[in-house]
Design a protein around this motif. Structure first.
Motif, PDB file in Angstrom:
ATOM      1  N   LEU A 168       2.241   1.824  -3.194  1.00  0.00           N
ATOM      2  CA  LEU A 168       1.286   2.327  -4.240  1.00  0.00           C
ATOM      3  C   LEU A 168       1.303   3.856  -4.157  1.00  0.00           C
ATOM      4  O   LEU A 168       1.162   4.619  -4.775  1.00  0.00           O
ATOM      5  CB  LEU A 168       0.006   1.736  -3.830  1.00  0.00           C
TER       6      LEU A 168
ATOM      7  N   LEU B 262       1.533   6.836  -6.783  1.00  0.00           N
ATOM      8  CA  LEU B 262       0.624   7.923  -7.303  1.00  0.00           C
ATOM      9  C   LEU B 262       1.085   9.198  -6.730  1.00  0.00           C
ATOM     10  O   LEU B 262       0.447  10.417  -7.633  1.00  0.00           O
ATOM     11  CB  LEU B 262      -0.771   7.320  -6.589  1.00  0.00           C
TER      12      LEU B 262
ATOM     13  N   VAL C 268       0.773  -1.182  -0.154  1.00  0.00           N
ATOM     14  CA  VAL C 268      -0.071   0.140  -0.143  1.00  0.00           C
ATOM     15  C   VAL C 268       0.941   1.266  -0.005  1.00  0.00           C
ATOM     16  O   VAL C 268       0.445   2.399  -0.578  1.00  0.00           O
ATOM     17  CB  VAL C 268      -0.845   0.081   1.255  1.00  0.00           C
TER      18      VAL C 268
ATOM     19  N   TRP D 136      -8.442   5.385  -4.314  1.00  0.00           N
ATOM     20  CA  TRP D 136      -7.330   5.261  -3.764  1.00  0.00           C
ATOM     21  C   TRP D 136      -7.096   5.643  -2.408  1.00  0.00           C
ATOM     22  O   TRP D 136      -6.365   4.780  -1.718  1.00  0.00           O
ATOM     23  CB  TRP D 136      -6.249   6.021  -4.798  1.00  0.00           C
TER      24      TRP D 136
END
Length: 501
Positions: free
Chosen positions: A211, A215, A208, A320
């Motif tokens: 990620l 982003l 996570v 998200w």
């Protein structure tokens, strides 16, 4: 052992050292089950570390140092890294439960060990509470994103007013209390089961956070790093706030008596966890600042599930933030689990040495864990989490961590000089002095940057701990049953001397 021992003077009792018993038995008292391997132990370290600093502390540290908070993370990592090397050597030489408390007892004596034990109990206890409070914010954010519902203020905040004195409408932080209760049940069930669950949660949290980095970098704005050193005077202060998040390195050493082949597994796990943690912290802090200006981190929005809010701003999609909030809920569960575990194991060691009630060292024949110990600790830290805001807790956690790291470094130097015969599968690089001395200097420097109120609270706590030792612990210490002062000061029992050599 015989109890026909002439009472030791108070001064000599403060400096008497606990014997180091090699190979077959490391202590008197109850035994814990050895079920943990290197990977599980490394995940313990990562699990207790990644989550606290990244998910919560940016909103406290960035306002102090601005974009240069990246250097604050590196400064804290250097201090933690130097100390990690010291922990690795001592854990390989003395693979017993209790971590810094036990090392101090063997190296410096009973009095210093009592104070270090008090500092570490403060460190772990407040860390569990503070992390659980932070978890509550992400849990509420996840409820809001998924179900457009969140817990009422009365059940998600404490009754203590805001820092400016204004009421917040809260009564008890119920999610924080429930989280600690769940961790308690898992720890009672067994260390191996807890380690397996933790390893799974650590893998989820790392995924996570990576990620988030990917982003957030899509919104990279170089202007956010302009005037990088504009708040350079706050770098060390921010490092002091951040430092608590490296508590996981100490947590690895607390598991020594439940590890297979601890002499090799613990050094590898400590160093591996440090490398993983440092990389993740730096990446996330850079990505967060790339997406949002430093001034944003001082806002109320940043303090409430800040990383999730960054993703919402960057992507414009609620998907998200939901993923990140879910990852935070999972990851901070693992932080709470491992930190609570470390607290119970240190108290286990202190109890075994007679400094507190022997009830805390009792091991359940069914589960192989200290059930009474775990229940008592969990209730206390749950009450703190339920009624004390996290802002009152972070710096005190850093104080305990820094004290423990400093004393571990001093203990290493002392044991190298007084007991060179101890087998050390791992040794710190550059000889026995360079790394430990640097560790002490860096930790003392960061300690001086903590707020005066933190010093007042923590020193007052240590005074209470010492007075408790004077009134209770010193008369019931296990070392009182040794037959002579020579036996206390001599680290090798005669029947094991040949093995030690």
């Amino acid at each position: 052992m015989s109890s026909n021992h002439t009472p030791t003077s108070f001064g000599r009792q403060l400096v008497r050292r606990k014997p180091i018993i090699f190979q077959r038995r490391h202590h008197q008292g109850e035994e814990l089950s050895r079920n943990l391997g290197t990977f599980q132990l490394m995940m313990f370290g990562v699990g207790a570390t990644v989550g606290t600093g990244v998910f919560f502390v940016l909103s406290s540290a960035v306002p102090l140092a601005g974009p240069a908070v990246i250097l604050s993370f590196l400064l804290a990592a250097v201090a933690a890294g130097l100390s990690a090397l010291c922990y690795a050597e001592l854990a390989s030489a003395i693979p017993v439960s209790g971590s810094s408390y036990s090392y101090t007892y063997h190296a410096l004596g009973e009095g210093p060990a009592v104070l270090v034990g008090g500092a570490v109990l403060l460190e772990y206890g407040l860390a569990v509470s503070a992390v659980a409070v932070g978890w509550s914010g992400y849990f509420n954010e996840l409820l809001l994103q998924l179900f457009h519902f969140e817990l009422p203020t009365a059940l998600s905040l404490t009754f203590i007013p805001n820092p400016d004195g204004s009421p917040n409408g809260g009564f008890i932080n119920l999610p924080a209390v429930v989280l600690i209760g769940l961790c308690m049940l898992l720890l009672i069930r067994g260390a191996s089961e807890s380690a397996t669950v933790n390893a799974i949660m650590v893998c989820v949290k790392l995924g996570v956070l990576l990620l988030f980095v990917v982003l957030a970098f899509t919104a990279f704005n170089a202007d956010h790093f302009a005037n990088f050193f504009g708040q350079a005077s706050g770098i060390s202060g921010a490092a002091g706030v951040i430092f608590f998040s490296y508590i996981g390195l100490d947590a690895v050493a607390t598991a020594s008596e439940e590890v297979r082949n601890p002499q090799k597994a613990i050094p590898r796990a400590i160093i591996g966890a440090l490398l993983i943690v440092t990389v993740i912290y730096v990446l996330v802090s850079v990505a967060g600042l790339a997406a949002e200006p430093a001034s944003w981190f001082a806002t109320k929005e940043a303090g409430e599930a800040g990383l999730a809010k960054i993703l919402l701003h960057v992507t414009g999609s609620p998907v998200w933030p939901i993923v990140l909030s879910a990852g935070a809920v999972i990851s901070v569960f693992s932080v709470t689990l491992v930190t609570l575990y470390g607290q119970t194991r240190i108290l286990f060691s202190i109890s075994r040495d007679g400094m507190v009630s022997k009830k805390f060292e009792r091991v359940s024949p069914r589960f192989g864990t200290p059930v009474f110990n775990t229940l008592t600790v969990s209730i206390i830290v749950a009450l703190v989490a339920g009624f004390v805001p996290a802002d009152y807790l972070w710096d005190s956690v850093s104080f305990g961590t820094l004290v423990a790291f400093s004393i571990v470094a001093i203990s290493l130097m002392v044991l190298r000089r007084t007991h060179p015969e101890i087998e050390r599968p791992y040794k710190v690089p550059f000889g026995p002095w360079v790394v430990p001395i640097l560790t002490v200097l860096v930790c003392v420097y960061v300690l001086t940057q903590l707020q005066p109120i933190t010093w007042i609270i923590c020193v007052s706590w240590l005074v209470i701990v010492f007075l408790f030792y004077v009134a209770y612990g010193r008369r019931r210490a296990t070392l009182n049953t040794y037959t002579s002062d020579e036996e206390i000061s001599e680290p090798i029992h005669p029947e094991l001397e040949d093995q030690a050599k």
